[in-house]
Motif scaffolding. Structure first.
Motif, PDB file in Angstrom:
ATOM      1  N   TYR A  77      27.284   0.352 -11.782  1.00 15.88           N
ATOM      2  CA  TYR A  77      28.520  -0.305 -11.710  1.00 15.88           C
ATOM      3  C   TYR A  77      29.729   0.340 -11.107  1.00 15.88           C
ATOM      4  N   ASP A  78      30.313  -0.226 -10.024  1.00 21.97           N
ATOM      5  CA  ASP A  78      31.369   0.300  -9.201  1.00 21.97           C
ATOM      6  C   ASP A  78      30.919   1.643  -8.804  1.00 21.97           C
ATOM      7  N   GLY A  79      29.793   1.723  -8.220  1.00 19.50           N
ATOM      8  CA  GLY A  79      29.095   3.020  -7.669  1.00 19.50           C
ATOM      9  C   GLY A  79      28.722   4.009  -8.887  1.00 19.50           C
ATOM     10  N   ALA A  80      28.968   3.794 -10.045  1.00 24.10           N
ATOM     11  CA  ALA A  80      28.673   4.895 -11.051  1.00 24.10           C
ATOM     12  C   ALA A  80      27.382   4.540 -12.049  1.00 24.10           C
ATOM     13  N   PRO A  81      26.796   5.444 -12.492  1.00 20.60           N
ATOM     14  CA  PRO A  81      25.441   4.951 -13.074  1.00 20.60           C
ATOM     15  C   PRO A  81      25.806   3.782 -14.426  1.00 20.60           C
ATOM     16  N   ALA A  82      24.784   2.952 -14.550  1.00 15.49           N
ATOM     17  CA  ALA A  82      24.943   2.152 -15.729  1.00 15.49           C
ATOM     18  C   ALA A  82      23.601   1.895 -16.033  1.00 15.49           C
ATOM     19  N   ILE A  83      23.189   1.449 -17.505  1.00 15.97           N
ATOM     20  CA  ILE A  83      22.018   0.851 -17.740  1.00 15.97           C
ATOM     21  C   ILE A  83      22.138  -0.495 -18.310  1.00 15.97           C
ATOM     22  N   ARG A  84      21.138  -1.263 -17.816  1.00 19.88           N
ATOM     23  CA  ARG A  84      20.961  -2.703 -18.399  1.00 19.88           C
ATOM     24  C   ARG A  84      20.155  -2.715 -19.557  1.00 19.88           C
ATOM     25  N   VAL A  85      20.429  -2.961 -20.765  1.00 25.02           N
ATOM     26  CA  VAL A  85      19.633  -2.806 -21.836  1.00 25.02           C
ATOM     27  C   VAL A  85      19.534  -4.069 -22.776  1.00 25.02           C
ATOM     28  N   GLU A  86      18.252  -4.316 -23.175  1.00 27.62           N
ATOM     29  CA  GLU A  86      18.117  -5.561 -24.074  1.00 27.62           C
ATOM     30  C   GLU A  86      18.973  -5.262 -25.629  1.00 27.62           C
ATOM     31  N   ALA A  87      19.264  -6.348 -26.216  1.00 20.84           N
ATOM     32  CA  ALA A  87      20.213  -5.957 -27.359  1.00 20.84           C
ATOM     33  C   ALA A  87      19.279  -5.585 -28.368  1.00 20.84           C
ATOM     34  N   GLY A  88      18.202  -5.567 -28.615  1.00 13.22           N
ATOM     35  CA  GLY A  88      17.163  -5.099 -29.791  1.00 13.22           C
ATOM     36  C   GLY A  88      16.915  -3.834 -29.443  1.00 13.22           C
ATOM     37  N   ALA A  89      17.047  -3.036 -28.301  1.00 19.48           N
ATOM     38  CA  ALA A  89      16.820  -1.662 -28.202  1.00 19.48           C
ATOM     39  C   ALA A  89      17.863  -1.047 -29.011  1.00 19.48           C
ATOM     40  N   THR A  90      16.885   0.273 -29.777  1.00 16.20           N
ATOM     41  CA  THR A  90      18.062   0.960 -30.545  1.00 16.20           C
ATOM     42  C   THR A  90      18.931   1.851 -29.820  1.00 16.20           C
ATOM     43  N   VAL A  91      19.864   2.766 -30.478  1.00 18.36           N
ATOM     44  CA  VAL A  91      20.645   3.777 -29.681  1.00 18.36           C
ATOM     45  C   VAL A  91      19.825   4.872 -29.441  1.00 18.36           C
ATOM     46  N   ARG A  92      18.797   4.851 -30.256  1.00 21.01           N
ATOM     47  CA  ARG A  92      17.790   6.155 -29.759  1.00 21.01           C
ATOM     48  C   ARG A  92      17.100   5.655 -28.574  1.00 21.01           C
ATOM     49  N   ASP A  93      16.475   4.436 -28.452  1.00 20.13           N
ATOM     50  CA  ASP A  93      15.814   3.988 -27.232  1.00 20.13           C
ATOM     51  C   ASP A  93      16.752   4.450 -25.895  1.00 20.13           C
ATOM     52  N   LEU A  94      17.850   4.203 -26.038  1.00 21.51           N
ATOM     53  CA  LEU A  94      19.025   4.136 -25.129  1.00 21.51           C
ATOM     54  C   LEU A  94      19.173   5.511 -24.725  1.00 21.51           C
ATOM     55  N   VAL A  95      19.252   6.569 -25.765  1.00 18.79           N
ATOM     56  CA  VAL A  95      19.671   7.881 -25.603  1.00 18.79           C
ATOM     57  C   VAL A  95      18.755   8.728 -24.909  1.00 18.79           C
ATOM     58  N   GLN A  96      17.432   8.113 -25.427  1.00 14.02           N
ATOM     59  CA  GLN A  96      16.355   8.920 -24.514  1.00 14.02           C
ATOM     60  C   GLN A  96      16.193   8.426 -23.280  1.00 14.02           C
ATOM     61  N   PHE A  97      16.158   7.117 -23.086  1.00 16.66           N
ATOM     62  CA  PHE A  97      16.309   6.611 -21.542  1.00 16.66           C
ATOM     63  C   PHE A  97      17.216   7.278 -20.746  1.00 16.66           C
ATOM     64  N   THR A  98      18.381   7.510 -21.189  1.00 22.11           N
ATOM     65  CA  THR A  98      19.527   7.943 -20.281  1.00 22.11           C
ATOM     66  C   THR A  98      19.066   9.484 -20.294  1.00 22.11           C
ATOM     67  N   GLN A  99      19.007  10.304 -21.411  1.00 25.42           N
ATOM     68  CA  GLN A  99      18.586  11.888 -21.290  1.00 25.42           C
ATOM     69  C   GLN A  99      17.609  11.995 -20.019  1.00 25.42           C
TER      70      GLN A  99
END
Ligand SMILES: Cc1cc2nc3c(=O)[nH]c(=O)nc-3n(C[C@H](O)[C@H](O)[C@H](O)COP(=O)(O)OP(=O)(O)OC[C@H]3O[C@@H](n4cnc5c(N)ncnc54)[C@H](O)[C@@H]3O)c2cc1C
Length: 447
Positions: A77-99
């Motif tokens: 997004y605007d040249g910076a990293p971003a994640i498109r994530v479906e709404a049912g993912a948990t914050v844990r899923d997202l943290v692991q994915f970004t890490q």
């Protein structure tokens, strides 16, 4: 699509229940179909991981559970990293994915079992005055409205986007969001015990020195546990064996205290609470400094017992008086031999939010939460009185997902409420995405 008729739903804390047809869509097409089918029968509530204490979810209509929608991919997004994530993912899923990709989220909740959709719906947050809530990290989203139509929203949609970024599930169902991420950075983390008066008197300095500040006060103690974090170029030394042992020890103590000792104490011997609280800081934390990647440093807490949790965002200038009112009330009740708060008072600091219904909308806040065991005697009395104390502060607004009393007092605290409701009515003219609590108490749509 899976449909479970007459599903018996209960929330995480087990203080809410309802029976409703439960739809489990597996993709955007099925989500649109679920909205259309459920909408023909009556009202609809989107469902995350059921972690809210307030009655946002219970319905006499249908529930749409996003739990099967957990996909995510890296984007920008605007040249910076971003994640498109479906709404049912948990914050844990997202943290692991970004890490795993050398990225980190800013202001994630400490607790990771909540869904991204649920977090965004209430403008959930971590701590940090330079940024705001998780909703403010959302740069685009896909929303399904009451007719099953799809809206791709972003900042270009102006106030409609700011309404959808914290919607209480009342605008439609969020299918996915695109969230900004940051290249992983390191934090220098200091865990210190500091005298209560020094912390409260020196709050502006503390907040100017450290980007991420959290404060914990165990009732009847003279000090606060201060978690003070600032960015550093220092390398991550990694956890030593001693660190791992310390962590295992504090985890075991916190787990045993929260799940065993405190609930029992609250029920059979609340008068021992002040004595036990003197031990609590020693069992919960070990003072010291460490360097860790941000994504690890933000998620230091592991033991989450069922509990009561109420939280208010107060304007930053009111942080000290709000703390003093809270401590004063707990000590006042103790003088009458009542000890309703036997866990902790916790503060975080959040920058101004653009989301129309975020408690931090338009100004920086101190988010102050009071947590106690479910068995604590007189907890209801305490929360009643504490709500009155917080509502006496002009700009105080409660967290939407926590235990919330007096919802009718909240509407007038949001200058953008009418704008939000106008967007709501345009997307959902028949009021499908309401429940009785939202309609009557929060939005006050029925006379
Ligand atoms: C142990 C614990 C720790 C917590 N820690 C924090 C914290 O650190 N910071 C913080 O801010 N909050 C915290 N919370 C509160 C939490 O963030 C909110 O209650 C959050 O809404 C819970 O998310 P959920 O997935 O369980 O959503 P639910 O409780 O299932 O739903 C909450 C709301 O979100 C709506 N919703 C869910 N999914 C969607 C969707 N896809 N589209 C539209 N609306 C949707 C629902 O309709 C409902 O209105 C904590 C809660 C618990 C239990």
């Amino acid at each position: 699509m899976q449909l479970i008729p007459q599903y018996k739903w209960r929330n995480w804390n087990d203080n809410l229940a309802c029976t409703a047809d439960l739809y489990r869509p597996r993709g955007l097409h099925e989500l649109r179909e679920a909205v259309r089918q459920a909408g023909r029968k009556g009202r609809i509530r989107p469902l995350g991981n059921s972690c809210s204490w307030s009655p946002l979810v219970p319905t006499r209509g249908s529930l749409i559970d996003l739990g099967q929608l957990r996909g995510m991919h890296e984007t920008s997004y605007d040249g910076a990293p971003a994640i498109r994530v479906e709404a049912g993912a948990t914050v844990r899923d997202l943290v692991q994915f970004t890490q795993a990709r050398g990225l980190t989220l800013i202001t994630p909740t400490i607790f990771q079992d909540i869904s991204v959709g649920g977090a965004i719906a209430v403008a959930a947050h971590g701590t940090g005055l330079r940024t705001s809530t998780m909703s403010d990290e959302v740069v685009a989203m896909t929303l399904v409205d009451a007719r099953g139509e799809v809206h791709h929203l972003s900042a270009a949609d102006g106030p409609l986007f700011d309404a959808a970024r914290c919607s209480l599930g009342a605008l439609g169902v969020v299918h996915d969001v695109t969230m900004r991420c940051w290249p992983e950075f390191h934090l220098h983390v200091e865990d210190r015990m500091i005298a209560v008066d020094d912390v409260l008197g020196g709050l502006p300095d503390l907040l100017a020195t450290y980007e991420f500040v959290e404060l914990y006060w165990f009732p009847f103690t003279e000090t606060m546990w201060c978690k003070l974090m600032r960015r550093t170029e220092e390398p991550d030394a990694g956890a030593t064996l001693a660190d791992r042992l310390k962590f295992a020890f504090t985890y075991a103590c916190t787990f045993a205290s929260c799940n065993g000792v405190l609930p029992l104490l609250g029920r059979v011997a609340p008068e021992l609470t002040p004595a036990f609280m003197q031990l609590a800081p020693r069992l919960s934390m070990t003072p010291g400094c460490a360097v860790a990647p941000a994504s690890r440093a933000f998620h230091y807490q592991r033991a989450y017992p069922r509990c009561w949790d109420m939280s208010y965002g107060v304007p930053l200038a009111d942080a000290e008086p709000a703390w003093r009112r809270t401590i004063g009330l707990i000590e006042h009740l103790a003088r009458a031999a009542s000890f309703p708060v036997n866990m902790v008072v916790h503060a975080r600091f959040i920058g101004p939010s653009a989301a129309l219904l975020a408690p931090a909308h338009g100004r920086a806040i101190c988010d102050l939460e009071v947590v106690t065991t479910r068995s604590a005697r007189d907890a209801d009395v305490f929360y009643e009185q504490w709500s009155a104390e917080m509502l006496a502060i002009a700009g105080a607004r409660p967290h939407w997902g926590k235990y919330l009393l007096h919802p009718r007092a909240v509407r007038e605290r949001y200058p953008q409420m009418d704008a939000f409701l106008a967007h709501r009515a345009a997307l959902d003219p028949r009021g499908l995405f309401l429940n009785d609590w939202l309609e009557d108490a929060v939005f006050q749509l029925r006379p």
